[in-house]
Design a protein around this motif. Structure first.
Motif, PDB file in Angstrom:
ATOM      1  N   VAL A  16       0.837  -1.200   0.000  1.00  0.00           N
ATOM      2  CA  VAL A  16       0.000   0.000   0.000  1.00  0.00           C
ATOM      3  C   VAL A  16       0.867   1.243   0.000  1.00  0.00           C
ATOM      4  O   VAL A  16       1.834   1.337   0.760  1.00  0.00           O
ATOM      5  CB  VAL A  16      -0.912   0.002   1.250  1.00  0.00           C
ATOM      6  CG1 VAL A  16      -1.733   1.273   1.323  1.00  0.00           C
ATOM      7  CG2 VAL A  16      -1.806  -1.225   1.259  1.00  0.00           C
ATOM      8  N   GLU A  17       0.528   2.189  -0.856  1.00  0.00           N
ATOM      9  CA  GLU A  17       1.121   3.523  -0.828  1.00  0.00           C
ATOM     10  C   GLU A  17      -0.028   4.468  -0.535  1.00  0.00           C
ATOM     11  O   GLU A  17      -1.013   4.485  -1.245  1.00  0.00           O
ATOM     12  CB  GLU A  17       1.770   3.854  -2.163  1.00  0.00           C
ATOM     13  CG  GLU A  17       2.999   3.010  -2.448  1.00  0.00           C
ATOM     14  CD  GLU A  17       3.654   3.366  -3.772  1.00  0.00           C
ATOM     15  OE1 GLU A  17       3.477   4.505  -4.239  1.00  0.00           O
ATOM     16  OE2 GLU A  17       4.333   2.500  -4.323  1.00  0.00           O
ATOM     17  N   GLY A  18       0.084   5.240   0.539  1.00  0.00           N
ATOM     18  CA  GLY A  18      -1.030   6.102   0.949  1.00  0.00           C
ATOM     19  C   GLY A  18      -1.998   5.314   1.819  1.00  0.00           C
ATOM     20  O   GLY A  18      -1.587   4.481   2.615  1.00  0.00           O
ATOM     21  N   TYR A  19      -3.294   5.570   1.647  1.00  0.00           N
ATOM     22  CA  TYR A  19      -4.309   4.902   2.454  1.00  0.00           C
ATOM     23  C   TYR A  19      -4.715   3.566   1.842  1.00  0.00           C
ATOM     24  O   TYR A  19      -4.856   3.468   0.621  1.00  0.00           O
ATOM     25  CB  TYR A  19      -5.552   5.790   2.587  1.00  0.00           C
ATOM     26  CG  TYR A  19      -5.310   7.023   3.411  1.00  0.00           C
ATOM     27  CD1 TYR A  19      -5.219   6.940   4.793  1.00  0.00           C
ATOM     28  CD2 TYR A  19      -5.165   8.261   2.809  1.00  0.00           C
ATOM     29  CE1 TYR A  19      -4.993   8.070   5.563  1.00  0.00           C
ATOM     30  CE2 TYR A  19      -4.937   9.394   3.566  1.00  0.00           C
ATOM     31  CZ  TYR A  19      -4.855   9.290   4.943  1.00  0.00           C
ATOM     32  OH  TYR A  19      -4.613  10.398   5.694  1.00  0.00           O
ATOM     33  N   PRO A  20      -4.935   2.540   2.661  1.00  0.00           N
ATOM     34  CA  PRO A  20      -5.393   1.257   2.123  1.00  0.00           C
ATOM     35  C   PRO A  20      -6.836   1.368   1.628  1.00  0.00           C
ATOM     36  O   PRO A  20      -7.649   2.068   2.222  1.00  0.00           O
ATOM     37  CB  PRO A  20      -5.292   0.301   3.311  1.00  0.00           C
ATOM     38  CG  PRO A  20      -5.230   1.158   4.521  1.00  0.00           C
ATOM     39  CD  PRO A  20      -4.713   2.488   4.102  1.00  0.00           C
ATOM     40  N   THR A  21      -7.121   0.712   0.510  1.00  0.00           N
ATOM     41  CA  THR A  21      -8.472   0.680  -0.046  1.00  0.00           C
ATOM     42  C   THR A  21      -8.875  -0.769  -0.277  1.00  0.00           C
ATOM     43  O   THR A  21      -8.067  -1.686  -0.103  1.00  0.00           O
ATOM     44  CB  THR A  21      -8.528   1.440  -1.395  1.00  0.00           C
ATOM     45  OG1 THR A  21      -7.695   0.755  -2.324  1.00  0.00           O
ATOM     46  CG2 THR A  21      -8.075   2.883  -1.247  1.00  0.00           C
ATOM     47  N   GLU A  22     -10.108  -0.984  -0.687  1.00  0.00           N
ATOM     48  CA  GLU A  22     -10.572  -2.346  -0.945  1.00  0.00           C
ATOM     49  C   GLU A  22      -9.784  -3.021  -2.066  1.00  0.00           C
ATOM     50  O   GLU A  22      -9.672  -4.235  -2.097  1.00  0.00           O
ATOM     51  CB  GLU A  22     -12.063  -2.343  -1.276  1.00  0.00           C
ATOM     52  CG  GLU A  22     -12.917  -2.089  -0.051  1.00  0.00           C
ATOM     53  CD  GLU A  22     -14.385  -2.347  -0.307  1.00  0.00           C
ATOM     54  OE1 GLU A  22     -14.701  -3.278  -1.070  1.00  0.00           O
ATOM     55  OE2 GLU A  22     -15.189  -1.614   0.268  1.00  0.00           O
ATOM     56  N   GLU A  23      -9.223  -2.245  -2.987  1.00  0.00           N
ATOM     57  CA  GLU A  23      -8.444  -2.811  -4.085  1.00  0.00           C
ATOM     58  C   GLU A  23      -7.155  -3.469  -3.594  1.00  0.00           C
ATOM     59  O   GLU A  23      -6.573  -4.294  -4.285  1.00  0.00           O
ATOM     60  CB  GLU A  23      -8.108  -1.742  -5.129  1.00  0.00           C
ATOM     61  CG  GLU A  23      -9.290  -1.297  -5.967  1.00  0.00           C
ATOM     62  CD  GLU A  23     -10.221  -0.342  -5.238  1.00  0.00           C
ATOM     63  OE1 GLU A  23      -9.739   0.476  -4.416  1.00  0.00           O
ATOM     64  OE2 GLU A  23     -11.432  -0.408  -5.468  1.00  0.00           O
ATOM     65  N   HIS A  24      -6.694  -3.110  -2.407  1.00  0.00           N
ATOM     66  CA  HIS A  24      -5.474  -3.692  -1.845  1.00  0.00           C
ATOM     67  C   HIS A  24      -5.719  -5.035  -1.176  1.00  0.00           C
ATOM     68  O   HIS A  24      -4.783  -5.734  -0.837  1.00  0.00           O
ATOM     69  CB  HIS A  24      -4.846  -2.740  -0.818  1.00  0.00           C
ATOM     70  CG  HIS A  24      -4.327  -1.483  -1.426  1.00  0.00           C
ATOM     71  ND1 HIS A  24      -4.928  -0.266  -1.221  1.00  0.00           N
ATOM     72  CD2 HIS A  24      -3.288  -1.247  -2.249  1.00  0.00           C
ATOM     73  CE1 HIS A  24      -4.271   0.666  -1.874  1.00  0.00           C
ATOM     74  NE2 HIS A  24      -3.260   0.090  -2.521  1.00  0.00           N
ATOM     75  N   LYS A  25      -6.988  -5.381  -0.958  1.00  0.00           N
ATOM     76  CA  LYS A  25      -7.315  -6.598  -0.217  1.00  0.00           C
ATOM     77  C   LYS A  25      -8.109  -7.563  -1.090  1.00  0.00           C
ATOM     78  O   LYS A  25      -8.779  -7.162  -2.028  1.00  0.00           O
ATOM     79  CB  LYS A  25      -8.156  -6.254   1.018  1.00  0.00           C
ATOM     80  CG  LYS A  25      -7.447  -5.331   1.984  1.00  0.00           C
ATOM     81  CD  LYS A  25      -8.344  -4.936   3.120  1.00  0.00           C
ATOM     82  CE  LYS A  25      -9.334  -3.926   2.716  1.00  0.00           C
ATOM     83  NZ  LYS A  25      -9.225  -2.597   3.105  1.00  0.00           N
ATOM     84  N   GLU A  26      -8.023  -8.832  -0.747  1.00  0.00           N
ATOM     85  CA  GLU A  26      -8.785  -9.867  -1.437  1.00  0.00           C
ATOM     86  C   GLU A  26      -9.436 -10.752  -0.374  1.00  0.00           C
ATOM     87  O   GLU A  26      -8.790 -11.151   0.596  1.00  0.00           O
ATOM     88  CB  GLU A  26      -7.855 -10.697  -2.313  1.00  0.00           C
ATOM     89  CG  GLU A  26      -8.566 -11.712  -3.156  1.00  0.00           C
ATOM     90  CD  GLU A  26      -7.627 -12.398  -4.127  1.00  0.00           C
ATOM     91  OE1 GLU A  26      -8.131 -13.139  -4.966  1.00  0.00           O
ATOM     92  OE2 GLU A  26      -6.395 -12.196  -4.043  1.00  0.00           O
TER      93      GLU A  26
END
Length: 81
Positions: A16-26
């Motif tokens: 993650v760069e910046g804030y984590p979003t749903e796209e970073h997780k599965e």
């Protein structure tokens, strides 16, 4: 036959760069457990999580290891934590 309890695991897909979003997780299925097995031990409890929180202390663990100092090792993308 006992009901099956569905469980899930959250996998970090990429650093993650910046804030984590749903796209970073599965969200992936984990092993199913039947209710009888889950309640077999005396005093056991079943918990259903409704929300997942990414606390501020987790930010360094989700970043590339060389990007930030952390007193714990970083998560490895695409692996279970």
């Amino acid at each position: 036959m006992a009901d099956q309890l569905k469980s899930w695991r959250v996998i970090l897909k990429e650093y993650v760069e910046g804030y984590p979003t749903e796209e970073h997780k599965e969200l992936l299925p984990a092993a199913d457990v039947d209710e009888a097995t889950a309640a077999a031990e005396d005093g056991s409890v079943q918990v259903k999580n409704l929300y997942l929180s990414c606390d501020p202390y987790m930010r360094p663990k989700m970043s590339r290891p060389q990007d930030q100092y952390s007193y714990t090792s970083a998560f490895v993308p695409s692996s279970a934590c």
